[in-house]
Design an enzyme around this catalytic site. Sequence first.
Site, PDB file in Angstrom:
ATOM      1  N   ARG A 240       1.572  12.606  -4.566  1.00  0.00           N
ATOM      2  CA  ARG A 240       0.116  12.274  -5.032  1.00  0.00           C
ATOM      3  C   ARG A 240       0.341  12.271  -6.412  1.00  0.00           C
ATOM      4  O   ARG A 240       0.823  12.955  -7.123  1.00  0.00           O
ATOM      5  CB  ARG A 240      -0.859  13.139  -4.417  1.00  0.00           C
ATOM      6  CG  ARG A 240      -1.364  13.010  -3.119  1.00  0.00           C
ATOM      7  CD  ARG A 240      -2.117  11.771  -3.151  1.00  0.00           C
ATOM      8  NE  ARG A 240      -2.562  11.355  -1.841  1.00  0.00           N
ATOM      9  CZ  ARG A 240      -1.998  10.624  -0.753  1.00  0.00           C
ATOM     10  NH1 ARG A 240      -0.846  10.048  -1.018  1.00  0.00           N
ATOM     11  NH2 ARG A 240      -2.576  10.382   0.369  1.00  0.00           N
ATOM     12  N   GLU A 269      -4.587   6.088 -10.204  1.00  0.00           N
ATOM     13  CA  GLU A 269      -4.088   4.972  -9.687  1.00  0.00           C
ATOM     14  C   GLU A 269      -5.343   4.070  -9.285  1.00  0.00           C
ATOM     15  O   GLU A 269      -6.225   4.630  -8.934  1.00  0.00           O
ATOM     16  CB  GLU A 269      -2.854   5.142  -8.792  1.00  0.00           C
ATOM     17  CG  GLU A 269      -3.534   5.558  -7.601  1.00  0.00           C
ATOM     18  CD  GLU A 269      -2.269   6.089  -6.537  1.00  0.00           C
ATOM     19  OE1 GLU A 269      -1.120   6.576  -6.956  1.00  0.00           O
ATOM     20  OE2 GLU A 269      -2.457   5.730  -5.438  1.00  0.00           O
ATOM     21  N   HIS A 287       2.493   2.736  -4.839  1.00  0.00           N
ATOM     22  CA  HIS A 287       2.112   3.620  -3.793  1.00  0.00           C
ATOM     23  C   HIS A 287       2.277   2.941  -2.538  1.00  0.00           C
ATOM     24  O   HIS A 287       1.236   2.516  -1.711  1.00  0.00           O
ATOM     25  CB  HIS A 287       0.391   3.901  -3.984  1.00  0.00           C
ATOM     26  CG  HIS A 287       0.253   5.109  -3.097  1.00  0.00           C
ATOM     27  ND1 HIS A 287      -0.940   5.982  -3.532  1.00  0.00           N
ATOM     28  CD2 HIS A 287       0.686   5.613  -1.922  1.00  0.00           C
ATOM     29  CE1 HIS A 287      -1.193   6.978  -2.561  1.00  0.00           C
ATOM     30  NE2 HIS A 287       0.017   6.920  -1.521  1.00  0.00           N
TER      31      HIS A 287
HETATM   32  C1  DGY Z   1      -0.549   8.492   2.674  1.00  0.00           C
HETATM   33  O1  DGY Z   1      -0.417   8.450   4.114  1.00  0.00           O
HETATM   34  O2  DGY Z   1      -1.093   9.615   2.651  1.00  0.00           O
HETATM   35  C2  DGY Z   1       0.073   7.848   1.994  1.00  0.00           C
HETATM   36  O3  DGY Z   1      -0.039   8.231   0.749  1.00  0.00           O
HETATM   37  C3  DGY Z   1      -0.471   6.305   2.142  1.00  0.00           C
HETATM   38  O4  DGY Z   1      -1.617   6.307   1.394  1.00  0.00           O
END
Ligand code: DGY
Length: 328
Positions: A240, A269, A287
């Site tokens: 993240r 982001e 992402h």
């Molecule tokens: C998640 O599933 O957490 C991924 O980062 C996709 O957003």
Amino acid sequence: MTRPAVLVARAVFPEVIARLREHFDVTDNPDDTVWSAAELRARLAGKAGAFITGSERIDAALLDANPQLKAVCTMTVGYNHIDVDACTARGVLVTYTPDVLTETTADFGFALMMAAARRMAESERFLRAGRWMKWSYDMFAGSDVHGATLGILGMGRIGQAIARRGALGFGMQVIYHNRSRLDAAVEQPLGARWVDKDTLFREADHVVLVLPYSPAAHHIVGERELALMKPTATLTNVARGGIVDDAALAKALAERRIAAAALDVFEGEPNVHPGLLEVPNVVLTPHIASATVATRRAMADLAADNLIAALTGARPPTPINPQVLGPR
Ligand code: DGY
């Protein structure tokens, strides 16, 4: 009989919308507009359920404005965009999509790490710019992945899947740091060794971040940790944004204090720190670690399964706060 009303906050597979329409009065967002917090709050009026992605923030203010809301189902495994405690306090069920994206995300994390180590994006930009005139012995010479030390911060499902690729496919030595040490039955087949966080940064040739975001994990990789890393090491983040201090990373890359980085997630982001856009030794992707057609479909299907179960009295497959469910 009136059917429950639900909001699907972003565009998803038409087949998934069609399945939801078999059960609910669905308001969807085929244009895929990213709504502001106020707009999302307003569009949830009268809705019993919300099908969301990682871009929609669910907080106490939104819940208080929508006391009719019963279920929030995100098609993500990470859920730091949802105030789960606030949901639980109001009896709102929250579900997520673990497992279905593990291997796909691990594939991408490993690919990013390899791309950084072997300077793939940097050398491709060089070639496309028409700058390749001759072979030279040190042109884009990077660092080996096979046989190197892989340091995984956050050894959950995805971390373990990356460790499997490294240990079993590439003969890497795996070290990891996690709040708790894994069982020997998990460690042994991978030859994985638990180390403290500083040791991980000091010893790893390639550090991969796979831990969930929490306030405690904010900037867990900053100037201090980057300074511990080998100058030949790489850093990959498929976890993240906010886990890495992007400004500190951009500076470390510019000063070649570490060799390279690969990032799929960013603080704030879709905005990216301008310093990261300027340095050549970083691979940047928007992402997409879980983005294969099959996996995104599995994530959407699981989120839909959760929503259908939550609002029809069945047991949702992957709840985060099952304590809000009465007997079912
Ligand atoms: C998640 O599933 O957490 C991924 O980062 C996709 O957003």
